[in-house]
Design a protein around this motif. Sequence first.
Motif, PDB file in Angstrom:
ATOM      1  N   TYR A  90     104.926 -47.328  15.697  1.00 48.80           N
ATOM      2  CA  TYR A  90     104.722 -47.745  17.091  1.00 48.80           C
ATOM      3  C   TYR A  90     105.921 -48.518  17.637  1.00 48.80           C
ATOM      4  O   TYR A  90     105.831 -49.143  18.690  1.00 48.80           O
ATOM      5  N   ALA A  91     107.053 -48.476  16.923  1.00 47.89           N
ATOM      6  CA  ALA A  91     108.220 -49.286  17.282  1.00 47.89           C
ATOM      7  C   ALA A  91     108.689 -49.063  18.719  1.00 47.89           C
ATOM      8  O   ALA A  91     109.125 -49.993  19.395  1.00 47.89           O
ATOM      9  N   LYS A  92     108.595 -47.820  19.205  1.00 47.67           N
ATOM     10  CA  LYS A  92     109.090 -47.488  20.548  1.00 47.67           C
ATOM     11  C   LYS A  92     107.994 -47.560  21.614  1.00 47.67           C
ATOM     12  O   LYS A  92     108.217 -47.244  22.778  1.00 47.67           O
ATOM     13  N   HIS A  93     106.781 -47.960  21.212  1.00 49.41           N
ATOM     14  CA  HIS A  93     105.668 -48.004  22.154  1.00 49.41           C
ATOM     15  C   HIS A  93     105.708 -49.270  23.013  1.00 49.41           C
ATOM     16  O   HIS A  93     106.281 -50.288  22.623  1.00 49.41           O
ATOM     17  N   GLY A  94     105.038 -49.223  24.133  1.00 51.77           N
ATOM     18  CA  GLY A  94     104.808 -50.416  24.939  1.00 51.77           C
ATOM     19  C   GLY A  94     103.607 -51.164  24.378  1.00 51.77           C
ATOM     20  O   GLY A  94     102.585 -50.546  24.072  1.00 51.77           O
ATOM     21  N   PRO A  95     103.690 -52.482  24.233  1.00 55.59           N
ATOM     22  CA  PRO A  95     102.555 -53.251  23.681  1.00 55.59           C
ATOM     23  C   PRO A  95     101.255 -53.060  24.470  1.00 55.59           C
ATOM     24  O   PRO A  95     100.171 -53.121  23.896  1.00 55.59           O
ATOM     25  N   HIS A  96     101.385 -52.805  25.778  1.00 52.75           N
ATOM     26  CA  HIS A  96     100.179 -52.654  26.605  1.00 52.75           C
ATOM     27  C   HIS A  96      99.377 -51.411  26.225  1.00 52.75           C
ATOM     28  O   HIS A  96      98.211 -51.273  26.626  1.00 52.75           O
ATOM     29  N   LEU A  97      99.986 -50.495  25.459  1.00 56.46           N
ATOM     30  CA  LEU A  97      99.295 -49.277  25.033  1.00 56.46           C
ATOM     31  C   LEU A  97      98.548 -49.463  23.712  1.00 56.46           C
ATOM     32  O   LEU A  97      97.851 -48.547  23.268  1.00 56.46           O
ATOM     33  N   LEU A  98      98.689 -50.619  23.101  1.00 52.89           N
ATOM     34  CA  LEU A  98      98.124 -50.852  21.773  1.00 52.89           C
ATOM     35  C   LEU A  98      96.726 -51.462  21.850  1.00 52.89           C
ATOM     36  O   LEU A  98      96.369 -52.096  22.851  1.00 52.89           O
ATOM     37  N   SER A  99      95.972 -51.308  20.756  1.00 50.38           N
ATOM     38  CA  SER A  99      94.672 -51.974  20.646  1.00 50.38           C
ATOM     39  C   SER A  99      94.901 -53.463  20.370  1.00 50.38           C
ATOM     40  O   SER A  99      96.019 -53.893  20.052  1.00 50.38           O
ATOM     41  N   GLY A 100      93.813 -54.235  20.460  1.00 53.93           N
ATOM     42  CA  GLY A 100      93.929 -55.670  20.200  1.00 53.93           C
ATOM     43  C   GLY A 100      94.431 -55.970  18.807  1.00 53.93           C
ATOM     44  O   GLY A 100      95.291 -56.835  18.608  1.00 53.93           O
ATOM     45  N   GLY A 101      93.906 -55.241  17.805  1.00 54.69           N
ATOM     46  CA  GLY A 101      94.345 -55.459  16.420  1.00 54.69           C
ATOM     47  C   GLY A 101      95.802 -55.101  16.222  1.00 54.69           C
ATOM     48  O   GLY A 101      96.533 -55.791  15.511  1.00 54.69           O
ATOM     49  N   GLN A 102      96.237 -54.022  16.872  1.00 55.75           N
ATOM     50  CA  GLN A 102      97.644 -53.616  16.768  1.00 55.75           C
ATOM     51  C   GLN A 102      98.553 -54.648  17.434  1.00 55.75           C
ATOM     52  O   GLN A 102      99.614 -54.997  16.900  1.00 55.75           O
ATOM     53  N   LYS A 103      98.133 -55.161  18.594  1.00 53.66           N
ATOM     54  CA  LYS A 103      98.934 -56.198  19.270  1.00 53.66           C
ATOM     55  C   LYS A 103      99.084 -57.431  18.383  1.00 53.66           C
ATOM     56  O   LYS A 103     100.166 -58.021  18.294  1.00 53.66           O
ATOM     57  N   GLN A 104      97.983 -57.819  17.735  1.00 52.38           N
ATOM     58  CA  GLN A 104      98.051 -59.010  16.892  1.00 52.38           C
ATOM     59  C   GLN A 104      98.970 -58.784  15.698  1.00 52.38           C
ATOM     60  O   GLN A 104      99.697 -59.680  15.276  1.00 52.38           O
TER      61      GLN A 104
END
Length: 280
Positions: free
Chosen positions: A137-151
Amino acid sequence: MEMIKAIDVNFNYKKEFDDEDKTTALNGINLTIKPGEFVVIIGHNGSGKSTLAKHFNAILVPSSGDVIVKNMNTKDASLIWDIRKSVGMVFQNPDNQIVATIVEEDVAFGPENLGVEPAEIRKRVDEVLETVEMLEYAKHGPHLLSGGQKQRVAIAGVLAMKPSCIVLDEPTAMLDPSGRREVINTIKKLNKEEKITIILITHFMEEAVDADRVVIVSDGKIVMDDSPREVFKKVKELKSLGLDVPQVTQLAFELKNEGIDIKDNILTIEEMVDALCRLK
């Protein structure tokens, strides 16, 4: 050398516009955290556990007493930078820690501010994203991630600064069960495989089962400090403090009260199944 040592720590919050009117949040705290330990701190809302956590990397400093981080006193303003490089903080809401629009740029933010060489930053970013299983997910925008992924990205951002210790202040409070599992598995991995000292503040009792120690804070004081097995078998005492125990431990407690010969310090479903199978 201890990772963190709190010595007779008291902390008062001053009321706005009135220095004389104070609220005592910590009252005579003595606590030692050893390198490589996994320590969970539990307490009801307003118990002082988050205030204590903020003392570990000098966000707050004691009104009296001392907090020593790797032989550095948090009251020494000249050492704040070194203390915060040693002890990283992860907070409840990952959105408050994520500052960039691309995951890898966010993880690079801390090392860049430390003046780390670009080649080393690139290496660290890839390493820590792989550690928290977010490299894809290195090139992804954080806003596209789930809560667990953001954490997990927030944890990677702290990891990239190479701390010896990470303090996590209720990092799963805003997550669904799946997100909680992701984050807790990451925390355990950092402790067991990377040998990073972990201090986890939580109100989910199940998250404390695999810790080395559980510290119970109530009204600004430490009232218990022992292994999870020893702490959680004190069901009545914990209930009197407004705290729960892991569900399976509660079940063992109820069964024992009904006269069933079963251990009162069961922590996992597997242990419960084994104990029930042994009953005649």
